[in-house]
Design an enzyme around this catalytic site. Sequence first.
Site, PDB file in Angstrom:
ATOM      1  N   GLY A  14       0.824  -1.215   0.000  1.00  0.00           N
ATOM      2  CA  GLY A  14       0.000   0.000   0.000  1.00  0.00           C
ATOM      3  C   GLY A  14       0.856   1.263   0.000  1.00  0.00           C
ATOM      4  CE1 TYR A  31      -0.315 -15.859   1.175  1.00  0.00           C
ATOM      5  CE2 TYR A  31      -1.348 -14.321   2.698  1.00  0.00           C
ATOM      6  CZ  TYR A  31      -0.604 -14.566   1.560  1.00  0.00           C
ATOM      7  OH  TYR A  31      -0.149 -13.513   0.788  1.00  0.00           O
ATOM      8  CD1 TRP A  62      16.893 -18.423  12.744  1.00  0.00           C
ATOM      9  CD2 TRP A  62      14.891 -17.504  12.312  1.00  0.00           C
ATOM     10  NE1 TRP A  62      16.540 -17.653  13.836  1.00  0.00           N
ATOM     11  CE2 TRP A  62      15.315 -17.071  13.592  1.00  0.00           C
ATOM     12  CE3 TRP A  62      13.662 -17.062  11.828  1.00  0.00           C
ATOM     13  CZ2 TRP A  62      14.560 -16.200  14.381  1.00  0.00           C
ATOM     14  CZ3 TRP A  62      12.898 -16.208  12.622  1.00  0.00           C
ATOM     15  CH2 TRP A  62      13.346 -15.781  13.890  1.00  0.00           C
ATOM     16  CG  ASP A 107      15.676 -24.854   4.802  1.00  0.00           C
ATOM     17  OD1 ASP A 107      16.427 -25.762   4.378  1.00  0.00           O
ATOM     18  OD2 ASP A 107      16.089 -23.812   5.346  1.00  0.00           O
TER      19      ASP A 107
HETATM   20  P1  NAP Z   1       1.228  -5.746   5.333  1.00  0.00           P
HETATM   21  O1  NAP Z   1       2.430  -4.889   5.183  1.00  0.00           O
HETATM   22  O2  NAP Z   1       1.155  -6.705   6.454  1.00  0.00           O
HETATM   23  O3  NAP Z   1      -0.062  -4.775   5.363  1.00  0.00           O
HETATM   24  C1  NAP Z   1      -1.333  -5.332   5.557  1.00  0.00           C
HETATM   25  C2  NAP Z   1      -2.363  -4.244   5.349  1.00  0.00           C
HETATM   26  O4  NAP Z   1      -3.662  -4.816   5.536  1.00  0.00           O
HETATM   27  C3  NAP Z   1      -2.228  -3.079   6.324  1.00  0.00           C
HETATM   28  O5  NAP Z   1      -2.592  -1.890   5.688  1.00  0.00           O
HETATM   29  C4  NAP Z   1      -3.259  -3.443   7.402  1.00  0.00           C
HETATM   30  O6  NAP Z   1      -3.776  -2.313   8.073  1.00  0.00           O
HETATM   31  C5  NAP Z   1      -4.356  -4.080   6.522  1.00  0.00           C
HETATM   32  N1  NAP Z   1      -5.199  -4.996   7.284  1.00  0.00           N
HETATM   33  C6  NAP Z   1      -4.826  -6.149   7.907  1.00  0.00           C
HETATM   34  N2  NAP Z   1      -5.893  -6.724   8.534  1.00  0.00           N
HETATM   35  C7  NAP Z   1      -6.946  -5.880   8.306  1.00  0.00           C
HETATM   36  C8  NAP Z   1      -8.321  -5.881   8.706  1.00  0.00           C
HETATM   37  N3  NAP Z   1      -8.829  -6.851   9.471  1.00  0.00           N
HETATM   38  N4  NAP Z   1      -9.108  -4.849   8.307  1.00  0.00           N
HETATM   39  C9  NAP Z   1      -8.602  -3.841   7.554  1.00  0.00           C
HETATM   40  N5  NAP Z   1      -7.313  -3.781   7.116  1.00  0.00           N
HETATM   41  C10 NAP Z   1      -6.500  -4.782   7.506  1.00  0.00           C
HETATM   42  O7  NAP Z   1       0.975  -6.592   4.006  1.00  0.00           O
HETATM   43  P2  NAP Z   1       1.700  -6.463   2.556  1.00  0.00           P
HETATM   44  O8  NAP Z   1       2.980  -7.202   2.616  1.00  0.00           O
HETATM   45  O9  NAP Z   1       1.664  -5.026   2.114  1.00  0.00           O
HETATM   46  O10 NAP Z   1       0.678  -7.316   1.660  1.00  0.00           O
HETATM   47  C11 NAP Z   1      -0.248  -6.677   0.776  1.00  0.00           C
HETATM   48  C12 NAP Z   1      -0.868  -7.765  -0.073  1.00  0.00           C
HETATM   49  O11 NAP Z   1       0.176  -8.437  -0.811  1.00  0.00           O
HETATM   50  C13 NAP Z   1      -1.569  -8.853   0.755  1.00  0.00           C
HETATM   51  O12 NAP Z   1      -2.786  -9.214   0.150  1.00  0.00           O
HETATM   52  C14 NAP Z   1      -0.570 -10.026   0.745  1.00  0.00           C
HETATM   53  O13 NAP Z   1      -1.225 -11.255   0.874  1.00  0.00           O
HETATM   54  C15 NAP Z   1       0.072  -9.860  -0.615  1.00  0.00           C
HETATM   55  N6  NAP Z   1       1.443 -10.427  -0.754  1.00  0.00           N
HETATM   56  C16 NAP Z   1       2.438 -10.039   0.100  1.00  0.00           C
HETATM   57  C17 NAP Z   1       3.728 -10.577  -0.106  1.00  0.00           C
HETATM   58  C18 NAP Z   1       4.913 -10.165   0.766  1.00  0.00           C
HETATM   59  O14 NAP Z   1       6.027 -10.707   0.548  1.00  0.00           O
HETATM   60  N7  NAP Z   1       4.748  -9.236   1.698  1.00  0.00           N
HETATM   61  C19 NAP Z   1       3.971 -11.479  -1.164  1.00  0.00           C
HETATM   62  C20 NAP Z   1       2.913 -11.800  -2.011  1.00  0.00           C
HETATM   63  C21 NAP Z   1       1.645 -11.265  -1.800  1.00  0.00           C
HETATM   64  P3  NAP Z   1      -3.008  -1.711   9.389  1.00  0.00           P
HETATM   65  O15 NAP Z   1      -1.799  -0.986   8.841  1.00  0.00           O
HETATM   66  O16 NAP Z   1      -3.992  -0.789   9.972  1.00  0.00           O
HETATM   67  O17 NAP Z   1      -2.649  -2.882  10.233  1.00  0.00           O
HETATM   68  O1  GFB Z   2      10.107 -14.860   3.766  1.00  0.00           O
HETATM   69  P1  GFB Z   2       9.795 -16.152   4.468  1.00  0.00           P
HETATM   70  O2  GFB Z   2       9.382 -16.057   5.878  1.00  0.00           O
HETATM   71  O3  GFB Z   2       8.613 -16.849   3.658  1.00  0.00           O
HETATM   72  O4  GFB Z   2      11.080 -17.177   4.438  1.00  0.00           O
HETATM   73  P2  GFB Z   2       8.436 -17.934   2.525  1.00  0.00           P
HETATM   74  C1  GFB Z   2      11.812 -17.392   3.365  1.00  0.00           C
HETATM   75  C2  GFB Z   2      12.961 -18.332   3.683  1.00  0.00           C
HETATM   76  O5  GFB Z   2      13.931 -17.607   4.453  1.00  0.00           O
HETATM   77  C3  GFB Z   2      12.721 -19.634   4.447  1.00  0.00           C
HETATM   78  C4  GFB Z   2      14.467 -18.419   5.490  1.00  0.00           C
HETATM   79  O6  GFB Z   2      13.463 -20.658   3.816  1.00  0.00           O
HETATM   80  C5  GFB Z   2      13.325 -19.358   5.837  1.00  0.00           C
HETATM   81  O7  GFB Z   2      13.843 -20.551   6.432  1.00  0.00           O
HETATM   82  N1  GFB Z   2      14.904 -17.524   6.575  1.00  0.00           N
HETATM   83  C6  GFB Z   2      16.188 -17.391   6.996  1.00  0.00           C
HETATM   84  C7  GFB Z   2      14.145 -16.682   7.278  1.00  0.00           C
HETATM   85  N2  GFB Z   2      16.284 -16.479   7.986  1.00  0.00           N
HETATM   86  C8  GFB Z   2      15.025 -16.009   8.185  1.00  0.00           C
HETATM   87  C9  GFB Z   2      14.473 -15.023   9.066  1.00  0.00           C
HETATM   88  O8  GFB Z   2      15.148 -14.392   9.882  1.00  0.00           O
HETATM   89  N3  GFB Z   2      13.118 -14.792   8.979  1.00  0.00           N
HETATM   90  C10 GFB Z   2      12.308 -15.491   8.071  1.00  0.00           C
HETATM   91  N4  GFB Z   2      10.998 -15.205   8.039  1.00  0.00           N
HETATM   92  N5  GFB Z   2      12.802 -16.427   7.217  1.00  0.00           N
HETATM   93  C11 GFB Z   2       5.965 -17.080   2.778  1.00  0.00           C
HETATM   94  C12 GFB Z   2       4.581 -17.628   3.004  1.00  0.00           C
HETATM   95  O9  GFB Z   2       6.832 -18.144   2.559  1.00  0.00           O
HETATM   96  O10 GFB Z   2       5.978 -16.267   1.595  1.00  0.00           O
HETATM   97  C13 GFB Z   2       3.609 -16.491   3.178  1.00  0.00           C
HETATM   98  O11 GFB Z   2       4.593 -18.430   4.184  1.00  0.00           O
HETATM   99  C14 GFB Z   2       3.750 -15.409   2.119  1.00  0.00           C
HETATM  100  O12 GFB Z   2       2.295 -16.998   3.188  1.00  0.00           O
HETATM  101  C15 GFB Z   2       5.196 -15.120   1.766  1.00  0.00           C
HETATM  102  O13 GFB Z   2       3.142 -15.716   1.004  1.00  0.00           O
HETATM  103  C16 GFB Z   2       5.340 -14.284   0.530  1.00  0.00           C
HETATM  104  O14 GFB Z   2       8.884 -17.348   1.248  1.00  0.00           O
HETATM  105  O15 GFB Z   2       9.042 -19.228   2.915  1.00  0.00           O
END
Ligand code: NAP
Ligand code: GFB
Length: 322
Positions: free
Chosen positions: A21, A144, A209, A278
Site C-alpha cells: 500500500g 493463507y 534461519w 526451511d
Molecule cells: P502488510 O504490510 O502486512 O499490510 C497489511 C495491510 O492490511 C495493512 O494496511 C493493514 O492495516 C491491513 N489490514 C490487515 N488486517 C486488516 C483488517 N482486518 N481490516 C482492515 N485492514 C486490515 O501486508 P503487505 O505485505 O503489504 O501485503 C499486501 C498484499 O500483498 C496482501 O494481500 C498479501 O497477501 C500480498 N502479498 C504479500 C507478499 C509479501 O512478501 N509481503 C507477497 C505476495 C503477496 P493496518 O496498517 O492498519 O494494520
Molecule cells: O520470507 P519467508 O518467511 O517466507 O522465508 P516464505 C523465506 C525463507 O527464508 C525460508 C528463510 O526458507 C526461511 O527458512 N529464513 C532465513 C528466514 N532467515 C530467516 C528469518 O530471519 N526470517 C524469516 N521469516 N525467514 C511465505 C509464506 O513463505 O511467503 C507467506 O509463508 C507469504 O504466506 C510469503 O506468502 C510471501 O517465502 O518461505
Amino acid sequence: MENDSSTKHVVLVTGGTGLVGKGIKYVVENGEKRENESWVFLSSKDADLTDYESTKAVFAKHKPTHVIHLAAKVGGLYGNLRANLEFFRQNMTINDNVLQNAYQNGAQKVVSCLSTCIFPDKTSYPINETMLHKGPPHDSNYGYSYAKRMIDVMNRGYSQDCDCKYTSVIPCNIFGPHDNYNIEDGHVLPGLMHKIYKAKLEGKPLTVWGTGKPLRQFIYSRDLARLMIWTLREYNEPEPIILSVGEEDEISIRNAAEKVAKAMNFTKELIFDTEKADGQYKKTADNSKLRKYLPDFKFTPIDVALKETCDWFVDNYEIARK
Ligand code: NAP
Ligand code: GFB
C-alpha cells in the site's frame, strides 16, 4: 480505465498502510496520479474488514469506482506455521466482505492480490498462472493459500454471474520500505535487516534461519506498485497474472542474507541455524504473461532496491513496525 478528465475515478486501496500500500502511495504521489483520479488509502483503523458492517460503511463513504484490494493477515514462514487456521479464517472473511461490498457499490474494477506461495507445492517449474488450482499448496501456509485461491474462484463468479471486471495479480516475495520488521512474524528480508541492526549494536554474528539453500524471487514494492497500477488501468482478463522478476533473478536465502549484510555494511560472520524450518524449497514463477504485455518493463536491480530499503529502515527504526 478512461483517461479523460470528464470521468472521475475514485480508487480505494484496502491495506493502504502496509508494505505494498505504501509502495503504491509513493508511486501515485511521485508522478503516477492522473488528473481525474482521487486515491484513498485505507488502514484497519478506518474499518476492520473482517466485520461486514464496518466494510459496508467504509465503501458507502468512499463509493469507489475502482478498488486495489491488498488488506490481509500477512506473515512470513514462521508466522504462518503458527496460525494456519487464523490466516484462513481472517482472509476468507476480509476477501468476501470486500468483493461483495465493491459489487454492491458498483465498483467497475477490482484488482486483488494473491501470492506465488499459494501455487501447488508439488509441481513442475517454472510455475505459470494456469497451475493455480492443480494440487495442494505447501503445508507451511495452507490456510493463507486456500483463502487466497478462493479470491480467484470469486473473481470467476463475479465476472460470469455479475459481469464484473474483477481480477487478481500474483506477486513473488515482496520487500521495501514500510515492511513488517517483526523478527518472529515477518518475512526473511525485513527479518534479516532487523537482526543485523541488533547484531551491529551487540557486536554479534548474524543468525540466518534454516540451511540457506531455499530459492526465492524478490520484487521491490515500488516496482510492484507500478505494475499493479498498470493492471488496474490496462489489464482486463478475469484470470490472474503473475507479477514477478524473471527466473534468472531467483537467489538462494544464503545469497539474500549476504546481499542484506552488504547493504548494511555488516562484516561479521553469518551463522545458519539448521534447527529452524526451511519451508518451501522453491516456487519459481514464470513471468512470460507479464512480459507479453510489458516487454520493456525495467525492474530495479536488487542491490539498489535493498540499499534504499535498508537505509529507510535504519533512518526510520523508531517508527518501523517491529
Ligand atoms: P502488510 O504490510 O502486512 O499490510 C497489511 C495491510 O492490511 C495493512 O494496511 C493493514 O492495516 C491491513 N489490514 C490487515 N488486517 C486488516 C483488517 N482486518 N481490516 C482492515 N485492514 C486490515 O501486508 P503487505 O505485505 O503489504 O501485503 C499486501 C498484499 O500483498 C496482501 O494481500 C498479501 O497477501 C500480498 N502479498 C504479500 C507478499 C509479501 O512478501 N509481503 C507477497 C505476495 C503477496 P493496518 O496498517 O492498519 O494494520
Ligand atoms: O520470507 P519467508 O518467511 O517466507 O522465508 P516464505 C523465506 C525463507 O527464508 C525460508 C528463510 O526458507 C526461511 O527458512 N529464513 C532465513 C528466514 N532467515 C530467516 C528469518 O530471519 N526470517 C524469516 N521469516 N525467514 C511465505 C509464506 O513463505 O511467503 C507467506 O509463508 C507469504 O504466506 C510469503 O506468502 C510471501 O517465502 O518461505
